[in-house]
Design a protein around this motif. Structure first.
Motif, PDB file in Angstrom:
ATOM      1  N   LEU A  38       0.839  -1.198   0.000  1.00 44.20           N
ATOM      2  CA  LEU A  38       0.000   0.000   0.000  1.00 44.20           C
ATOM      3  C   LEU A  38       0.882   1.260   0.000  1.00 44.20           C
ATOM      4  O   LEU A  38       1.126   1.855   1.054  1.00 44.20           O
ATOM      5  N   PRO A  39       1.342   1.693  -1.181  1.00 45.12           N
ATOM      6  CA  PRO A  39       2.282   2.813  -1.269  1.00 45.12           C
ATOM      7  C   PRO A  39       1.601   4.184  -1.240  1.00 45.12           C
ATOM      8  O   PRO A  39       1.729   4.987  -2.166  1.00 45.12           O
ATOM      9  N   VAL A  40       0.876   4.456  -0.164  1.00 39.56           N
ATOM     10  CA  VAL A  40       0.195   5.740  -0.021  1.00 39.56           C
ATOM     11  C   VAL A  40       0.078   6.045   1.467  1.00 39.56           C
ATOM     12  O   VAL A  40      -0.056   5.134   2.287  1.00 39.56           O
ATOM     13  N   ALA A  41       0.155   7.332   1.818  1.00 42.66           N
ATOM     14  CA  ALA A  41      -0.002   7.727   3.211  1.00 42.66           C
ATOM     15  C   ALA A  41      -0.502   9.155   3.292  1.00 42.66           C
ATOM     16  O   ALA A  41      -0.018  10.028   2.560  1.00 42.66           O
ATOM     17  N   GLU A  42      -1.476   9.373   4.158  1.00 47.32           N
ATOM     18  CA  GLU A  42      -1.907  10.721   4.507  1.00 47.32           C
ATOM     19  C   GLU A  42      -1.279  11.038   5.861  1.00 47.32           C
ATOM     20  O   GLU A  42      -1.723  10.541   6.898  1.00 47.32           O
TER      21      GLU A  42
END
Length: 217
Positions: A38-42
């Motif tokens: 999961l290459p996403v971050a907030e």
């Protein structure tokens, strides 16, 4: 830019809502998310070192789609964009924040909880919003109700989303993704339990996969 970033978010289906403090935590957490698929971050602006964390991920891990959350002032828009944020998330729909994001060409998902909020977002040129806090604002039922008069709007519910109710949201056609923190809980970060974060992330990715709608005969 908006379409490309939002398309990536829609393809990933989950946006981890991250609370990290400092460059090292940010980089290590991003590594754990990538290892889990999961290459996403907030990265939320809730701790003093959040900006350093965002800056580190943006500089050292260009394959990670990194955004900034809890953006509540126009000055913060400038700060996070300069630090490398590729998208912004705000808990509410505040005109100075939305307009500054648009001026800088960075997609923003402002928070909405009512029909009036959605109308305000539409007036500011926004078509993808964050239902927040989703569980308190009515959950999936609220999205269904709001989607009737606002068919052009897409939602990213955040707040109270977890593994148990994830598909209640993701199965709705107007939901592009869901924001959640159950795979990146703060105690796991402070304990440095990156393996558990990776494990939970991989489970979340598998859970979020579109469900088959094939029929027999």
């Amino acid at each position: 830019m908006d379409a490309t970033v939002l398309d990536r978010i829609a393809a990933l289906r989950i946006v981890p809502v991250v609370v990290v403090d400092g460059a090292d935590e940010g980089a290590r957490l991003a590594d754990a998310l990538v290892a889990g698929g999961l290459p996403v971050a907030e990265i939320t602006l809730r701790l003093p070192g959040a900006l350093d964390a965002l800056r580190a991920v943006a500089a050292e891990q260009p394959d990670v789609l990194v955004g900034a959350g809890t953006v509540v002032t126009a000055d913060q828009v400038d700060e996070v964009v300069e630090a490398g944020a590729k998208f912004l998330v705000s808990p509410g729909t505040f005109e100075p924040v939305v307009r500054r994001a648009h001026e800088l060409g960075v997609p923003i998902l402002p928070g909405v909880a009512t029909a009036s909020d959605v109308m305000r977002a539409l007036d500011l040129g926004v078509r993808v919003v964050k239902l927040f806090p989703a569980s308190i604002a009515g959950g999936p039922a609220a999205i269904k109700a709001l989607s009737a008069p606002f068919g052009q709007v897409r939602f990213m519910p955040t707040g109270g989303v977890n593994a148990a109710n994830l598909h209640d949201y993701l199965d709705l056609p107007s939901v592009i993704a869901a924001g959640g923190s159950w795979m990146v809980e703060r105690p796991l970060v402070t304990a440095g339990d990156w393996a558990e974060i990776t494990r939970r992330t991989a489970q979340a990715v598998a859970l979020a996969a579109p469900r088959s709608t094939t029929t027999e005969g």
